[in-house]
Design a protein around this motif. Sequence first.
Motif, mmCIF file in Angstrom:
data_model
loop_
_atom_site.group_PDB
_atom_site.id
_atom_site.type_symbol
_atom_site.label_atom_id
_atom_site.label_comp_id
_atom_site.label_asym_id
_atom_site.label_seq_id
_atom_site.Cartn_x
_atom_site.Cartn_y
_atom_site.Cartn_z
ATOM 1 N N TYR A 7 0.827 -1.201 0.000
ATOM 2 C CA TYR A 7 0.000 0.000 0.000
ATOM 3 C C TYR A 7 0.865 1.257 0.000
ATOM 4 N N ALA A 8 1.936 1.231 0.824
ATOM 5 C CA ALA A 8 2.845 2.379 0.874
ATOM 6 C C ALA A 8 3.590 2.541 -0.444
ATOM 7 N N ILE A 9 3.941 1.426 -1.084
ATOM 8 C CA ILE A 9 4.653 1.494 -2.359
ATOM 9 C C ILE A 9 3.807 2.188 -3.421
ATOM 10 N N LEU A 10 2.504 1.884 -3.423
ATOM 11 C CA LEU A 10 1.616 2.516 -4.395
ATOM 12 C C LEU A 10 1.092 3.866 -3.912
ATOM 13 N N GLY A 11 1.243 4.135 -2.591
ATOM 14 C CA GLY A 11 0.778 5.406 -2.055
ATOM 15 C C GLY A 11 -0.733 5.473 -1.898
ATOM 16 N N VAL A 12 -1.344 4.340 -1.494
ATOM 17 C CA VAL A 12 -2.794 4.306 -1.277
ATOM 18 C C VAL A 12 -3.079 3.809 0.130
ATOM 19 N N SER A 13 -4.299 4.044 0.591
ATOM 20 C CA SER A 13 -4.699 3.584 1.919
ATOM 21 C C SER A 13 -5.057 2.106 1.864
ATOM 22 N N LYS A 14 -5.157 1.480 3.050
ATOM 23 C CA LYS A 14 -5.439 0.047 3.111
ATOM 24 C C LYS A 14 -6.875 -0.285 2.708
ATOM 25 N N ASP A 15 -7.760 0.713 2.686
ATOM 26 C CA ASP A 15 -9.131 0.464 2.250
ATOM 27 C C ASP A 15 -9.388 1.037 0.858
ATOM 28 N N ALA A 16 -8.334 1.240 0.084
ATOM 29 C CA ALA A 16 -8.470 1.795 -1.263
ATOM 30 C C ALA A 16 -9.269 0.865 -2.155
ATOM 31 N N THR A 17 -10.024 1.431 -3.042
ATOM 32 C CA THR A 17 -10.803 0.633 -3.982
ATOM 33 C C THR A 17 -9.910 0.153 -5.120
ATOM 34 N N ALA A 18 -10.430 -0.800 -5.895
ATOM 35 C CA ALA A 18 -9.673 -1.336 -7.028
ATOM 36 C C ALA A 18 -9.348 -0.237 -8.027
ATOM 37 N N LYS A 19 -10.303 0.681 -8.214
ATOM 38 C CA LYS A 19 -10.070 1.782 -9.152
ATOM 39 C C LYS A 19 -8.973 2.708 -8.656
ATOM 40 N N GLU A 20 -8.962 2.995 -7.335
ATOM 41 C CA GLU A 20 -7.927 3.861 -6.759
ATOM 42 C C GLU A 20 -6.554 3.209 -6.860
ATOM 43 N N GLN A 26 -1.024 3.425 -12.183
ATOM 44 C CA GLN A 26 -0.866 4.034 -13.501
ATOM 45 C C GLN A 26 0.008 5.284 -13.434
ATOM 46 N N LEU A 27 -0.209 6.127 -12.418
ATOM 47 C CA LEU A 27 0.582 7.350 -12.264
ATOM 48 C C LEU A 27 2.047 7.030 -11.992
ATOM 49 N N LYS A 28 2.274 6.080 -11.075
ATOM 50 C CA LYS A 28 3.652 5.743 -10.713
ATOM 51 C C LYS A 28 4.361 5.021 -11.855
ATOM 52 N N ALA A 29 3.668 4.117 -12.516
ATOM 53 C CA ALA A 29 4.293 3.338 -13.587
ATOM 54 C C ALA A 29 4.690 4.222 -14.755
ATOM 55 N N ARG A 30 3.878 5.229 -15.059
ATOM 56 C CA ARG A 30 4.224 6.125 -16.157
ATOM 57 C C ARG A 30 5.476 6.935 -15.844
ATOM 58 N N GLU A 48 8.992 -2.986 -8.613
ATOM 59 C CA GLU A 48 8.421 -3.020 -7.268
ATOM 60 C C GLU A 48 6.957 -2.593 -7.267
ATOM 61 N N VAL A 49 6.649 -1.484 -7.966
ATOM 62 C CA VAL A 49 5.253 -1.042 -8.013
ATOM 63 C C VAL A 49 4.414 -2.030 -8.828
ATOM 64 N N SER A 50 5.006 -2.679 -9.829
ATOM 65 C CA SER A 50 4.287 -3.692 -10.599
ATOM 66 C C SER A 50 3.951 -4.887 -9.735
ATOM 67 N N GLU A 51 4.909 -5.275 -8.877
ATOM 68 C CA GLU A 51 4.667 -6.379 -7.957
ATOM 69 C C GLU A 51 3.540 -6.028 -6.984
ATOM 70 N N ALA A 52 3.580 -4.805 -6.452
ATOM 71 C CA ALA A 52 2.538 -4.367 -5.527
ATOM 72 C C ALA A 52 1.169 -4.375 -6.204
#
Length: 359
Positions: A7-20, A26-30, A48-52
């Motif tokens: 979650y920290a790697i992608l920068g989202v909360s633990k209750d983030a939705t699939a869309k979030e 998408q933002l980080k990978a670009r 790393e972000v791809s694995e997450a």
Amino acid sequence: MNEKDYYAILGVSKDATAKEIQKAFQLKARKLHPDINKEPDAEEKFKEVSEAYAVLSDEQKRARYDAMRSGNPFAGAQGPSASPYRGGYAGGMGGFPFGFPFDGAGYGSRRGSSAFNPEAGADVVVDVDLSAEQAKNGARRAVKYRRYEPCTRCSGMGSVSSEHSHTCPSCGGSGAIETDMTFLFGGGTFRIVCPECGGSGKVISDPCPDCAGTGRTPVVTEAVIEFPAGTHDGDLIRVSQMGHAGTNGASGGDLVGRARVSAERLEGKAAIGFYITGVVLPFLVLSALTGVFAYFSVLVLPLIFGVVLVVSDGIMHRSGLWWKRGGAQLVNGFVNGLLFAIMSVGFTRCGASMMTGIR
């Protein structure tokens, strides 16, 4: 427990939705894609972000990941299909393996503690100092070194059960997991090494607690290496199966004793001295042969410096092999300096001829 916080790697909360989660990836990978970002660590961060994303974008993998991080291996389970292992196999502590499912997950050679991945053990190389007398007459030397030895609790297999390995539930035995990335650069599916089995396609249901499922444990051990008479510097003596043990029952490596005989060992300032002397010699020889003596006054000092370096290394106590290696280094320097010497002397003579013609 997995040390990575996806979650920290992608920068989202633990209750983030699939869309979030998808948007964050998408933002980080670009930004991190190797074709766009030329920073040295961009590719590793992209992986790393791809694995997450591969874990968090899949409902079952995310549920298992969350369950293990919360300390409840059965949280979020929805019947037998959500069991950590297909078929509901019960083993290990309370029917659940140690550190499952993403402990130590990563790319390349990294593997989870539940991965079953037999790999042959590496050799252990130990340098052993020998005197000229010992090298000549032979010697037996005891050495102490660090190595991996087969785990006694699981007999080197990594599993405490009779049935050692199972198909990895995350990748289905393929060793890789695929993530749909058609929304990113139109790239289609993206394959990464499975973080659970480390690419082997197999996992252990109840990893041994003493070796964490690897089948080997670190120890400090001693062995005797017997160097025969007539040993020379750099000679290798092998002691079979005394190197690192292999993982999960694979064959072990050897202990390799490498002789270091100081009387024969050419290194440091002596090696530099031979090389410098070799580089200077063709300049002096060609200068004498062509009658261009302009280089003598310039190159005498480097020549003296090279000879001093050789002499200061104690040439009176050196063996014939030391002189042979020194001669090879001298020839190497001579060959490298010869081309430059020919060019330099040629330019000097041409310059002198032009000056004579002008006059």
